[in-house]
Write an enzyme that holds these catalytic residues in place. Sequence first.
Site, PDB file in Angstrom:
ATOM      1  N   ASP A  65       0.650  -1.188  -0.108  1.00  0.00           N
ATOM      2  CA  ASP A  65       0.076   0.069   0.180  1.00  0.00           C
ATOM      3  C   ASP A  65       0.773   1.189  -0.194  1.00  0.00           C
ATOM      4  O   ASP A  65       0.836   1.943   0.840  1.00  0.00           O
ATOM      5  CB  ASP A  65      -0.925  -0.043   1.333  1.00  0.00           C
ATOM      6  CG  ASP A  65      -0.254   0.007   2.506  1.00  0.00           C
ATOM      7  OD1 ASP A  65       0.962  -0.565   2.592  1.00  0.00           O
ATOM      8  OD2 ASP A  65      -0.905   0.586   3.473  1.00  0.00           O
ATOM      9  N   ASP A 106       6.764   1.369   1.958  1.00  0.00           N
ATOM     10  CA  ASP A 106       6.354   0.353   0.744  1.00  0.00           C
ATOM     11  C   ASP A 106       7.304   0.782  -0.345  1.00  0.00           C
ATOM     12  O   ASP A 106       7.624  -0.244  -1.251  1.00  0.00           O
ATOM     13  CB  ASP A 106       4.707   0.285   0.434  1.00  0.00           C
ATOM     14  CG  ASP A 106       3.882   0.243   1.562  1.00  0.00           C
ATOM     15  OD1 ASP A 106       3.928   1.077   2.415  1.00  0.00           O
ATOM     16  OD2 ASP A 106       3.485  -0.829   1.748  1.00  0.00           O
ATOM     17  N   HIS A 155       9.659   0.064   8.242  1.00  0.00           N
ATOM     18  CA  HIS A 155       9.114  -1.266   8.415  1.00  0.00           C
ATOM     19  C   HIS A 155       9.178  -2.329   7.376  1.00  0.00           C
ATOM     20  O   HIS A 155       9.426  -3.343   7.499  1.00  0.00           O
ATOM     21  CB  HIS A 155       7.798  -0.973   9.023  1.00  0.00           C
ATOM     22  CG  HIS A 155       7.741  -0.036  10.209  1.00  0.00           C
ATOM     23  ND1 HIS A 155       7.887  -0.403  11.426  1.00  0.00           N
ATOM     24  CD2 HIS A 155       7.227   1.199  10.312  1.00  0.00           C
ATOM     25  CE1 HIS A 155       7.710   0.638  12.277  1.00  0.00           C
ATOM     26  NE2 HIS A 155       7.387   1.469  11.575  1.00  0.00           N
ATOM     27  N   ASP A 156       8.700  -1.611   6.136  1.00  0.00           N
ATOM     28  CA  ASP A 156       8.376  -2.694   5.219  1.00  0.00           C
ATOM     29  C   ASP A 156       9.574  -3.225   4.571  1.00  0.00           C
ATOM     30  O   ASP A 156       9.553  -4.223   3.946  1.00  0.00           O
ATOM     31  CB  ASP A 156       7.314  -1.944   3.874  1.00  0.00           C
ATOM     32  CG  ASP A 156       6.146  -1.693   4.592  1.00  0.00           C
ATOM     33  OD1 ASP A 156       5.625  -2.442   5.573  1.00  0.00           O
ATOM     34  OD2 ASP A 156       5.094  -0.856   4.133  1.00  0.00           O
TER      35      ASP A 156
HETATM   36  C1  BDR Z   1       3.186  -0.050   8.660  1.00  0.00           C
HETATM   37  O1  BDR Z   1       1.874   0.698   8.233  1.00  0.00           O
HETATM   38  C2  BDR Z   1       2.181   1.551   7.417  1.00  0.00           C
HETATM   39  O2  BDR Z   1       1.984   2.821   7.534  1.00  0.00           O
HETATM   40  C3  BDR Z   1       3.415   1.165   6.731  1.00  0.00           C
HETATM   41  O3  BDR Z   1       3.649   1.254   5.274  1.00  0.00           O
HETATM   42  C4  BDR Z   1       3.856  -0.401   7.293  1.00  0.00           C
HETATM   43  O4  BDR Z   1       3.470  -1.280   6.434  1.00  0.00           O
HETATM   44  C5  BDR Z   1       3.740   0.252   9.780  1.00  0.00           C
HETATM   45  O5  BDR Z   1       3.205  -0.136  10.855  1.00  0.00           O
HETATM   46 CA    CA Z   2       2.750  -0.614   4.105  1.00  0.00          CA
END
Ligand code: BDR
Ligand code: CA
Length: 310
Positions: free
Chosen positions: A8, A13, A233-234
């Site tokens: 997303d 991402d 994170h991703d």
């Molecule tokens: C996740 O939430 C989204 O905002 C980021 O893209 C990631 O996938 C982190 O909590």
């Molecule tokens: Ca994401």
Amino acid sequence: MKLVLDCDPGLDDAVAILVAAHYADLIGITTVAGNVGINRTTRNALVVAQVAGVDVPIHRGAARPLAGAAVDGSRIHGQTGLGNSVLPDLTWSEASDDAVAYICDTARSVDDLHLLAIGPLTNVALALQRDPDLRRHLAGLTIMGGGAHIGNITPVAEFNIWADPEAAAVVFEKAAPVTMVGLDVTNRVVFGDGDIARMRATATPATELAANVVEYLLDRFREYLGHSTVPVHDATAVIAATHPQLFEKSRHPIAVELSGAHTRGMTVADLRPAALGRALDQPRPPTSDVVWGTDVEAVRELIVEAVVAY
Ligand code: BDR
Ligand code: CA
């Protein structure tokens, strides 16, 4: 590793797409509403792929969660979902508007396929509803989401799970074991000004884009939290899929809280000895892998190296 990436975009991402195409045999991308609406996430996936020359089919997915209204992450990701990046005109176009069919068909037709979901789990849940055998056709299912009792969007819920808890519940129930790359580990792999400068140094359109989105994310963390580093994170979840030997994990029953007034969207991992649950005669949800820790330096380096390779 043959990989389909469900995403997303979304700042992190965008970096994840680059990292996935560098380390995996990325065969397709599917989009889902999450950080921003489905038109934006699909457009952003296309534009990132176009800028980086990641020539894979991109399939549009779910516009809203299984229940309730679509959420919005634009306070972090910006109105477009890609911060303030100046984007080129889009010349690439989506392969279809049926990400769920693509996931189901590809799982059956490609051996050893790994599915990595880094957004809300709506497409994955719909794919499981369409094909209850889906998990048997996948070599692995990894998600960026959740955490063992820590949150970011609420005290105990992580954004991707909170954005569609009903979908997450289907996935943990029907597609276990899932590899849950949650906040326990992704919060540890953080990036600062030095990493952004390294990404920017090669000055290609793709490295510029990656540096800009990480910088925008870092600016939000400075503004809201006073932090000088930020997790991506991703991208960490991609490395957990492609370099699993770098990560520590353990298997536990996991349920998703759907109704708590303060806990909706929490991934409830049962960390007690299994014998205790049995002795108390309590039902045990299916077990999945909680990823706890990693070699932070190595993961950060792999992500920066992947970006600068563009
Ligand atoms: C996740 O939430 C989204 O905002 C980021 O893209 C990631 O996938 C982190 O909590
Ligand atoms: Ca994401």
